[in-house]
Scaffold this motif. Structure first.
Motif, short mmCIF file in Angstrom:
data_model
loop_
_atom_site.label_atom_id
_atom_site.label_comp_id
_atom_site.label_asym_id
_atom_site.label_seq_id
_atom_site.Cartn_x
_atom_site.Cartn_y
_atom_site.Cartn_z
N THR A 556 1.30 -8.90 -4.56
CA THR A 556 0.63 -10.01 -3.89
C THR A 556 -0.77 -9.60 -3.43
N ARG A 557 -1.69 -10.55 -3.53
CA ARG A 557 -3.05 -10.32 -3.05
C ARG A 557 -3.38 -11.34 -1.96
N ILE A 558 -4.07 -10.89 -0.95
CA ILE A 558 -4.56 -11.77 0.10
C ILE A 558 -6.06 -11.54 0.20
N SER A 559 -6.82 -12.63 0.09
CA SER A 559 -8.29 -12.53 0.07
C SER A 559 -8.74 -11.58 -1.05
N GLY A 560 -8.00 -11.62 -2.16
CA GLY A 560 -8.36 -10.80 -3.32
C GLY A 560 -7.99 -9.34 -3.21
N ARG A 561 -7.28 -8.96 -2.14
CA ARG A 561 -6.94 -7.55 -1.91
C ARG A 561 -5.44 -7.34 -2.07
N LEU A 562 -5.05 -6.30 -2.82
CA LEU A 562 -3.65 -5.97 -3.01
C LEU A 562 -3.05 -5.53 -1.68
N ILE A 563 -1.93 -6.13 -1.26
CA ILE A 563 -1.41 -5.86 0.09
C ILE A 563 -0.57 -4.59 0.17
N GLU A 564 -0.03 -4.12 -0.96
CA GLU A 564 0.74 -2.86 -0.98
C GLU A 564 1.82 -2.84 0.10
N ILE A 565 2.64 -3.83 0.15
CA ILE A 565 3.65 -3.96 1.21
C ILE A 565 4.66 -2.82 1.15
N LYS A 566 5.05 -2.33 2.32
CA LYS A 566 6.07 -1.28 2.41
C LYS A 566 6.63 -1.28 3.83
N PRO A 567 7.84 -0.77 4.01
CA PRO A 567 8.41 -0.70 5.36
C PRO A 567 7.50 0.10 6.29
N ASP A 568 7.33 -0.39 7.50
CA ASP A 568 6.49 0.31 8.49
C ASP A 568 7.26 1.50 9.05
N ARG A 569 6.63 2.65 9.06
CA ARG A 569 7.30 3.87 9.51
C ARG A 569 6.87 4.29 10.91
N GLY A 570 6.18 3.42 11.62
CA GLY A 570 5.80 3.75 12.99
C GLY A 570 4.39 4.31 13.09
N PRO A 571 3.91 4.56 14.31
CA PRO A 571 2.53 4.99 14.52
C PRO A 571 2.14 6.24 13.76
N GLY A 572 3.09 7.15 13.55
CA GLY A 572 2.75 8.39 12.86
C GLY A 572 2.34 8.18 11.44
N ALA A 573 2.76 7.08 10.86
CA ALA A 573 2.43 6.81 9.46
C ALA A 573 1.33 5.79 9.31
N ARG A 574 0.68 5.41 10.42
CA ARG A 574 -0.29 4.32 10.36
C ARG A 574 -1.73 4.82 10.37
N ARG A 575 -1.98 6.01 9.89
CA ARG A 575 -3.35 6.48 9.84
C ARG A 575 -4.02 5.87 8.62
N ALA A 576 -4.97 5.03 8.88
CA ALA A 576 -5.61 4.30 7.78
C ALA A 576 -6.35 5.26 6.86
N PRO A 577 -6.20 5.14 5.54
CA PRO A 577 -6.92 6.00 4.62
C PRO A 577 -8.42 5.72 4.68
N ARG A 578 -9.20 6.74 4.39
CA ARG A 578 -10.65 6.60 4.45
C ARG A 578 -11.22 6.35 3.06
N ASP A 579 -12.28 5.52 3.05
CA ASP A 579 -13.04 5.27 1.83
C ASP A 579 -12.15 4.91 0.66
N GLY A 580 -11.14 4.08 0.93
CA GLY A 580 -10.28 3.60 -0.15
C GLY A 580 -9.29 4.61 -0.65
N ASP A 581 -9.17 5.76 0.02
CA ASP A 581 -8.20 6.78 -0.38
C ASP A 581 -6.80 6.22 -0.31
N ARG A 582 -6.04 6.34 -1.37
CA ARG A 582 -4.68 5.79 -1.42
C ARG A 582 -3.63 6.89 -1.30
#
Length: 599
Positions: A556-582
């Motif tokens: 699914t895309r929202i505003s043209g962006r792939l949402i990459e949905i996955k179960p949330d693993r809590g704050p420890g796993a919520r470090r946003a990647p930098r510069d599009g790093d996946r």
């Protein structure tokens, strides 16, 4: 043929009593004209009379019209009239807010094109596998009908070519805005040729739609038609809240208890007509299917069987039931409730005709409850909630029919005398009371199916009762007083999922709901809290979400962006990647040895 049947599944009665032009007078010719005559179309609806000549003349159109005014035929017939089947790239694109409406529009196109050779049409919507759509696009299609989200996906993948598009239709544009598709619609419009013809239809005209019309349409003609949506007061409207899995059993139980003569059961797709009709026949009911793929001669024969009481139940789609006026139809059942109110009005109008009374029963899943308000507003009547017939209700009906069968047999004195001798012979030779012999014969007649239902074993009633409990009793949590922290996993009936769009992508909750609902077939009750963070969002979805649904949502895309949905693993796993790093979150990576001397 009545005026409201003449034009479309949602057509309105013409206001004038004068002689009205026919479709041929509007410029519809050849195989398209032959196809709509096969369907029983005679008199164009007001919006068709105003729109068809305008579109055939090449002008853009802004139509202020409800779904029930016949607008599908108003834009579909001119497109088919001018279609060039020798070309392989898409010539027409119709955008619809929901997959249900997209399917209805696609089926209408198919019905209107039955007399044309080589027309290829593709519905494109969330919830359907990409494989079918990709193979059809590779072979070449002339008309694409789809939801904005899935059309955007194909444009992003490079699998949909709109470079030679001639016609673009925005159907129910205001609904697309409400569902958060405004940005997607504008992106799609920007990737189409400037010289295309555009038809925009909307029940209302908010400023954003007015701006889109001014920006993307060229000197459009504005057409406004009001729909007559009030239903016949002779029709009793009821609804039953029931999950999809219980629908067939619930319908069977209603058929046992309801005193009906002829019945139409409406389903959403052509395949479902055949499937449901077969299930009803297996349960002993006289049922047949009609849909857009059934030849006209077979359709007429089936309808005649219904008229002559050789058939009791017709399982149909909206398109196939157009123009159907059978005096025996005492009941209409919406096995699949339509999402647009005008289709609902058209469906239940198959009963209660010419002053007769009729019954309309709608099956509504728990997540479709919100449609009740729309139905009440459109029909100016409040449907009454009904309860599933209980085991006692069914048993009473079965015993009454059993009594009637015995009474009828007792009237056949000639055959009765013969069987008296047979029973007397058995009693003499086996020394068994006549009452026991009668009971044994009842067992033989009934077969393996028990005559009566044990109330304590009534699993169906228990399941439907659970569906009818208020949402808070079904596990929905009270959302009052929530703070800004993302919801915890496993709270109540919801589980937290992370999607890679957030505030900096200018995403809003309604866009998230609209996109996920369309792609995964989710309803409003399936969404819990939505917390939008700067770079991502946390969305609560059902804890028992089917893995197949999650797979559909991954692309699914929202505003043209792939949402990459996955179960949330809590704050420890919520470090946003930098510069599009996946790179995967830290908790997902295997342990590794520390490296030294890193810059």
């Amino acid at each position: 043929m009545t005026p409201d049947d003449a034009a479309s599944p949602e057509s309105a009665t013409p206001d004038s009593t004068d002689v009205l032009p026919g479709f041929d007078d509007l410029g519809i010719t050849g195989p398209v004209l032959a196809a709509i005559r096969d369907l029983g179309y005679e008199t164009p609806s007001p919006i068709q009379r105003a729109t068809i000549p305008t579109l055939l003349a090449g002008r853009d159109v802004v139509g202020m019209a409800q779904t029930g005014t016949g607008k599908t035929a108003a834009f579909a017939l001119p497109i088919l009239e001018r279609l060039d089947v020798s070309r392989k790239t898409p010539q027409a694109l119709v955008l619809a807010p929901t997959r249900e409406l997209a399917l209805q529009v696609a089926e209408a196109f198919e019905a209107y094109a039955t007399r044309m050779k080589g027309v290829h049409l593709l519905p494109v919507y969330g919830g359907q596998g990409y494989g079918v759509q990709l193979s059809a696009l590779r072979r070449g299609v002339h008309i694409v009908v789809g939801t904005p989200g899935r059309v955007m996906d194909h444009l992003a993948k490079g699998t949909l070519d709109l470079s030679e598009l001639d016609y673009l239709v925005l159907d129910e544009a205001d609904e697309m805005l409400k569902m958060g598709f405004a940005e997607d619609v504008e992106q799609i419009l920007s990737q189409t040729p400037e010289d295309k013809q555009v038809a925009l239809f909307s029940a209302t005209m908010p400023p954003q739609i007015r701006r889109i019309a001014q920006q993307y349409l060229r000197d459009p003609e504005e057409i406004s038609v009001k729909s007559k949506t009030a239903t016949n007061a002779n029709i009793t409207q009821r609804y039953l809240v029931v999950s999809y899995a219980q629908k067939v059993d619930a319908l069977t139980r209603i058929l046992e208890v309801e005193n009906f003569d002829g019945m139409i059961v409406f389903v959403r797709t052509k395949n479902e007509t055949e499937t449901l009709a077969e299930k009803l026949r297996a349960r002993g009911y006289s049922a047949a299917a009609i849909n857009g793929d059934i030849p006209q001669n077979l359709r007429e024969r089936t309808v005649n069987q219904l008229k002559e009481a050789k058939l009791d139940i017709l399982v149909a789609t909206d398109v196939a039931a157009r123009g159907l006026d059978v005096e025996r139809i005492s009941h209409v059942v919406n096995f699949d409730i339509p999402t647009d109110t005008e289709s609902y009005v058209h469906r239940i109008g198959r009963t209660g005709r010419a002053g007769r009374t009729g019954d309309a029963i709608s099956f509504i899943t728990p997540r479709e409850r919100y449609l009740l308000g729309h139905i009440e507003k459109a029909t100016r009547q409040q449907p009454t909630q009904m309860q599933l017939p209980t085991a006692e209700d069914v048993n009473t009906t079965r015993l009454a029919r059993f009594d009637d069968a015995i009474t009828a047999a007792l009237q056949d004195t000639e055959r009765l005398d013969t069987y008296r001798d047979v029973i007397a012979h058995y009693v003499r030779n086996h020394d068994v009371p006549e009452a026991d012999v009668a009971a044994a014969l009842a067992i033989v007649a009934q077969g393996d199916k028990p005559l009566l239902i044990e109330a304590e074993d009534d699993a169906l009633a228990a399941a439907v009762a659970a569906d009818n409990r208020p949402k808070r009793e079904r596990g929905g949590a009270d959302r009052a007083g929530r703070d800004e922290r993302p919801a915890r996993r496993g709270r109540g009936d919801y589980e937290a999922y992370r999607i890679e769009v957030g505030r900096r992508h200018k995403v809003e909750p309604r866009q998230i709901v609209g996109a996920l609902a369309n792609e995964g077939g989710l309803g409003r009750d399936d969404f819990g809290a939505i917390n939008i963070r700067p770079d991502f969002s946390i969305v609560e979805l059902p804890a028992n979400l089917d893995r197949r649904v999650l797979e559909k949502l991954r692309d699914t895309r929202i505003s043209g962006r792939l949402i990459e949905i996955k179960p949330d693993r809590g704050p420890g796993a919520r470090r946003a990647p930098r510069d599009g790093d996946r790179r995967p979150a830290r908790d997902d990576r295997p342990a590794r040895k520390p490296r030294h001397g890193r810059d």
